[in-house]
Write a protein that holds these residues in place. Structure first.
Motif, PDB file in Angstrom:
ATOM      1  N   LYS A 224       9.364   9.835 -14.843  1.00  9.22           N
ATOM      2  CA  LYS A 224       9.943   9.158 -15.521  1.00  9.22           C
ATOM      3  C   LYS A 224       9.932   7.916 -14.868  1.00  9.22           C
ATOM      4  CE  LYS A 224      13.789   9.325 -17.847  1.00  9.22           C
ATOM      5  NZ  LYS A 224      15.286   9.643 -18.678  1.00  9.22           N
ATOM      6  N   ASN A 225      10.296   8.442 -14.155  1.00 10.37           N
ATOM      7  CA  ASN A 225      10.597   6.975 -12.856  1.00 10.37           C
ATOM      8  C   ASN A 225       9.762   6.272 -12.397  1.00 10.37           C
ATOM      9  OD1 ASN A 225      13.325   8.080 -13.260  1.00 10.37           O
ATOM     10  ND2 ASN A 225      13.813   9.487 -11.546  1.00 10.37           N
ATOM     11  N   TYR A 226       8.257   6.626 -11.647  1.00  8.47           N
ATOM     12  CA  TYR A 226       7.811   6.129 -11.747  1.00  8.47           C
ATOM     13  C   TYR A 226       6.524   5.770 -11.951  1.00  8.47           C
ATOM     14  CZ  TYR A 226      10.555   7.360  -7.361  1.00  8.47           C
ATOM     15  OH  TYR A 226      11.213   7.848  -6.519  1.00  8.47           O
ATOM     16  N   LYS A 227       6.457   5.634 -13.223  1.00 10.82           N
ATOM     17  CA  LYS A 227       5.287   5.380 -14.643  1.00 10.82           C
ATOM     18  C   LYS A 227       4.625   4.061 -14.108  1.00 10.82           C
ATOM     19  CE  LYS A 227       7.645   4.880 -18.459  1.00 10.82           C
ATOM     20  NZ  LYS A 227       7.924   3.620 -19.237  1.00 10.82           N
ATOM     21  N   ASP A 228       5.072   3.054 -14.042  1.00 11.98           N
ATOM     22  CA  ASP A 228       5.313   1.605 -14.068  1.00 11.98           C
ATOM     23  C   ASP A 228       4.786   1.205 -12.933  1.00 11.98           C
ATOM     24  OD1 ASP A 228       5.660   1.689 -16.836  1.00 11.98           O
ATOM     25  OD2 ASP A 228       7.787   0.924 -16.379  1.00 11.98           O
ATOM     26  N   PHE A 229       4.987   1.730 -12.013  1.00 12.20           N
ATOM     27  CA  PHE A 229       5.402   1.858 -10.362  1.00 12.20           C
ATOM     28  C   PHE A 229       3.205   1.458  -9.988  1.00 12.20           C
ATOM     29  CE2 PHE A 229       7.196   0.972  -6.452  1.00 12.20           C
ATOM     30  CZ  PHE A 229       6.349   0.896  -5.601  1.00 12.20           C
ATOM     31  N   LEU A 230       2.625   2.751  -9.989  1.00 12.94           N
ATOM     32  CA  LEU A 230       1.126   2.663  -9.418  1.00 12.94           C
ATOM     33  C   LEU A 230       0.938   1.100 -11.245  1.00 12.94           C
ATOM     34  CD1 LEU A 230      -0.644   4.051  -7.787  1.00 12.94           C
ATOM     35  CD2 LEU A 230      -1.326   5.605  -9.783  1.00 12.94           C
ATOM     36  N   LYS A 231       0.569   1.201 -12.496  1.00 16.95           N
ATOM     37  CA  LYS A 231      -0.172   0.408 -12.530  1.00 16.95           C
ATOM     38  C   LYS A 231      -0.093  -0.884 -12.637  1.00 16.95           C
ATOM     39  CE  LYS A 231       2.562   0.398 -16.870  1.00 16.95           C
ATOM     40  NZ  LYS A 231       3.139   0.699 -18.055  1.00 16.95           N
ATOM     41  N   ASN A 232       1.828  -1.355 -12.519  1.00 16.12           N
ATOM     42  CA  ASN A 232       1.879  -2.766 -11.553  1.00 16.12           C
ATOM     43  C   ASN A 232       1.806  -3.099  -9.953  1.00 16.12           C
ATOM     44  OD1 ASN A 232       3.442  -3.502 -14.217  1.00 16.12           O
ATOM     45  ND2 ASN A 232       4.924  -2.690 -13.004  1.00 16.12           N
ATOM     46  N   ILE A 233       0.921  -2.873  -9.809  1.00 17.75           N
ATOM     47  CA  ILE A 233       0.384  -2.573  -8.418  1.00 17.75           C
ATOM     48  C   ILE A 233      -1.019  -3.755  -8.659  1.00 17.75           C
ATOM     49  CG2 ILE A 233      -1.147  -2.459  -6.284  1.00 17.75           C
ATOM     50  CD1 ILE A 233       0.353   0.545  -5.820  1.00 17.75           C
ATOM     51  N   ARG A 234      -0.883  -4.736  -8.048  1.00 16.22           N
ATOM     52  CA  ARG A 234      -2.156  -6.157  -8.180  1.00 16.22           C
ATOM     53  C   ARG A 234      -3.023  -6.417  -6.925  1.00 16.22           C
ATOM     54  NH1 ARG A 234      -0.537  -4.553 -12.519  1.00 16.22           N
ATOM     55  NH2 ARG A 234       0.635  -6.437 -13.567  1.00 16.22           N
TER      56      ARG A 234
ATOM     57  N   LYS B 232       9.813 -14.664 -11.134  1.00 10.81           N
ATOM     58  CA  LYS B 232       8.139 -14.752 -11.293  1.00 10.81           C
ATOM     59  C   LYS B 232       7.202 -13.761 -11.356  1.00 10.81           C
ATOM     60  CE  LYS B 232       9.002 -19.377 -10.183  1.00 10.81           C
ATOM     61  NZ  LYS B 232       8.484 -20.006  -8.492  1.00 10.81           N
ATOM     62  N   GLU B 233       6.401 -13.976 -11.278  1.00  2.23           N
ATOM     63  CA  GLU B 233       5.113 -12.814 -11.667  1.00  2.23           C
ATOM     64  C   GLU B 233       4.979 -11.900 -10.371  1.00  2.23           C
ATOM     65  OE1 GLU B 233       0.975 -13.699 -12.667  1.00  2.23           O
ATOM     66  OE2 GLU B 233       1.781 -16.302 -13.509  1.00  2.23           O
ATOM     67  N   LEU B 234       5.934 -12.105  -9.580  1.00  5.20           N
ATOM     68  CA  LEU B 234       4.493 -10.918  -8.239  1.00  5.20           C
ATOM     69  C   LEU B 234       6.209 -10.128  -7.295  1.00  5.20           C
ATOM     70  CD1 LEU B 234       1.362 -12.732  -7.106  1.00  5.20           C
ATOM     71  CD2 LEU B 234       1.721  -9.947  -8.827  1.00  5.20           C
ATOM     72  N   ASP B 235       6.669  -8.998  -7.160  1.00  4.35           N
ATOM     73  CA  ASP B 235       7.354  -9.292  -6.012  1.00  4.35           C
ATOM     74  C   ASP B 235       5.614  -8.563  -4.593  1.00  4.35           C
ATOM     75  OD1 ASP B 235      10.196  -9.249  -6.757  1.00  4.35           O
ATOM     76  OD2 ASP B 235       9.731  -7.321  -7.423  1.00  4.35           O
ATOM     77  N   ILE B 236       6.286  -9.147  -3.470  1.00  2.28           N
ATOM     78  CA  ILE B 236       5.151  -8.520  -2.038  1.00  2.28           C
ATOM     79  C   ILE B 236       6.330  -7.909  -0.815  1.00  2.28           C
ATOM     80  CG2 ILE B 236       3.798  -9.976   0.133  1.00  2.28           C
ATOM     81  CD1 ILE B 236       3.641 -12.141  -1.593  1.00  2.28           C
TER      82      ILE B 236
ATOM     83  N   LYS C 215       8.991  -4.476 -13.920  1.00  2.10           N
ATOM     84  CA  LYS C 215       8.991  -5.396 -14.411  1.00  2.10           C
ATOM     85  C   LYS C 215       8.044  -6.101 -14.121  1.00  2.10           C
ATOM     86  CE  LYS C 215      13.162  -7.424 -13.981  1.00  2.10           C
ATOM     87  NZ  LYS C 215      14.751  -8.397 -14.373  1.00  2.10           N
ATOM     88  N   ARG C 216       7.472  -6.607 -12.537  1.00  2.03           N
ATOM     89  CA  ARG C 216       6.818  -7.135 -12.274  1.00  2.03           C
ATOM     90  C   ARG C 216       5.877  -6.945 -11.464  1.00  2.03           C
ATOM     91  NH1 ARG C 216      11.989  -9.598 -11.000  1.00  2.03           N
ATOM     92  NH2 ARG C 216      12.725  -8.802  -9.832  1.00  2.03           N
ATOM     93  N   GLY C 217       5.018  -7.460 -11.448  1.00  2.00           N
ATOM     94  CA  GLY C 217       3.740  -7.283 -10.277  1.00  2.00           C
ATOM     95  C   GLY C 217       4.246  -6.969  -9.413  1.00  2.00           C
ATOM     96  N   VAL C 218       3.283  -6.001  -8.244  1.00  4.33           N
ATOM     97  CA  VAL C 218       3.961  -5.643  -6.764  1.00  4.33           C
ATOM     98  C   VAL C 218       2.223  -5.959  -6.053  1.00  4.33           C
ATOM     99  CG1 VAL C 218       4.165  -3.846  -5.093  1.00  4.33           C
ATOM    100  CG2 VAL C 218       5.062  -3.751  -7.296  1.00  4.33           C
TER     101      VAL C 218
END
Length: 222
Positions: free
Chosen positions: A142-152, A23-27, A110-113
């Motif tokens: 390098k390790n966290y580059k996707d985290f911030l942009k995946n916050i929904r 699915k799309e999201l982790d809470i 890989k999912r929104g947060v």
């Protein structure tokens, strides 16, 4: 699928719900201060009673009723790697938490947060966002580059703006004490607002309308 508070091994992150298919999201839930032992706060914070039965409502309601949710995770601050921090500070605790959330937690990859903070959990979330937005360390970037942009989205629940008098109850717990005694809240909140203003997150705060008081047996609302 509801889960019996399964820990992602060695992480202090507990799965309350996980969908049978992608699915799309982790809470992700961050608890606040607890009177006494905070070891089980990752679940007691999010419990309610339904027909005299204790229910972890985020897993029961958010996971089962929203068809976009892949996982509901609850974070404990009692993982071995956090407990082993010498002279803990908020910065060290949050840095360790971030590492656990990304690996082995797989959060923000890989999912929104959606981040949910109860009470002191607000401080943790704001510090996580500031750390992600301001780091200049190549390995962390390098390790966290996707985290911030995946916050929904971000939801604060009963979060004290200027700290809490309850902090004095935690002097025997070095981790909770370090979190509760953090003083630079004004600067942190300004930094967080600046990050939020430049983002696409949705954010909401639920304030408590009644003062919480303590008695010898339990917490009551007058």
């Amino acid at each position: 699928m509801l889960l019996p508070q399964e820990e992602i091994p060695g992480s202090g992150i507990y799965r309350l719900y996980e969908a049978d298919e992608e699915k799309e999201l982790d809470i992700v839930l961050f608890h606040g201060l607890q009177r006494g032992d905070s070891k089980h706060a990752y679940k007691t914070t999010w419990q309610t009673k339904v027909r005299n039965k204790k229910v972890l409502w985020p897993g029961e309601w958010l996971g089962k009723e929203d068809n976009k949710v892949h996982r509901v995770l609850s974070v404990s601050y009692n993982s071995p790697s956090i407990r082993n921090i010498e002279n803990p500070t908020v910065e060290l605790i949050v840095s360790e938490l971030l590492g656990l959330l990304v690996k082995p937690g797989g959060v923000g990859q890989k999912r929104g947060v959606i981040l949910v903070g109860h009470g002191l959990g607000r401080l943790i979330i704001e510090m996580i966002c500031r750390t992600l937005a301001s780091t200049q360390q190549p390995e962390m970037m390098k390790n966290y580059k996707d985290f911030l942009k995946n916050i929904r989205g971000i939801f604060f629940y009963g979060a004290p703006i200027i700290g809490s008098w309850v902090a004095k109850h935690f002097y025997k717990d070095p981790i909770m004490c370090a979190l509760a005694k953090y003083r630079d809240r004004e600067t942190l909140s300004k930094d967080f607002k600046r990050i939020h203003d430049s983002s696409q997150w949705q954010m909401m705060t639920l304030a408590e309308g009644r003062k919480t008081t303590w008695c010898k047996v339990n917490c009551i609302h007058p």
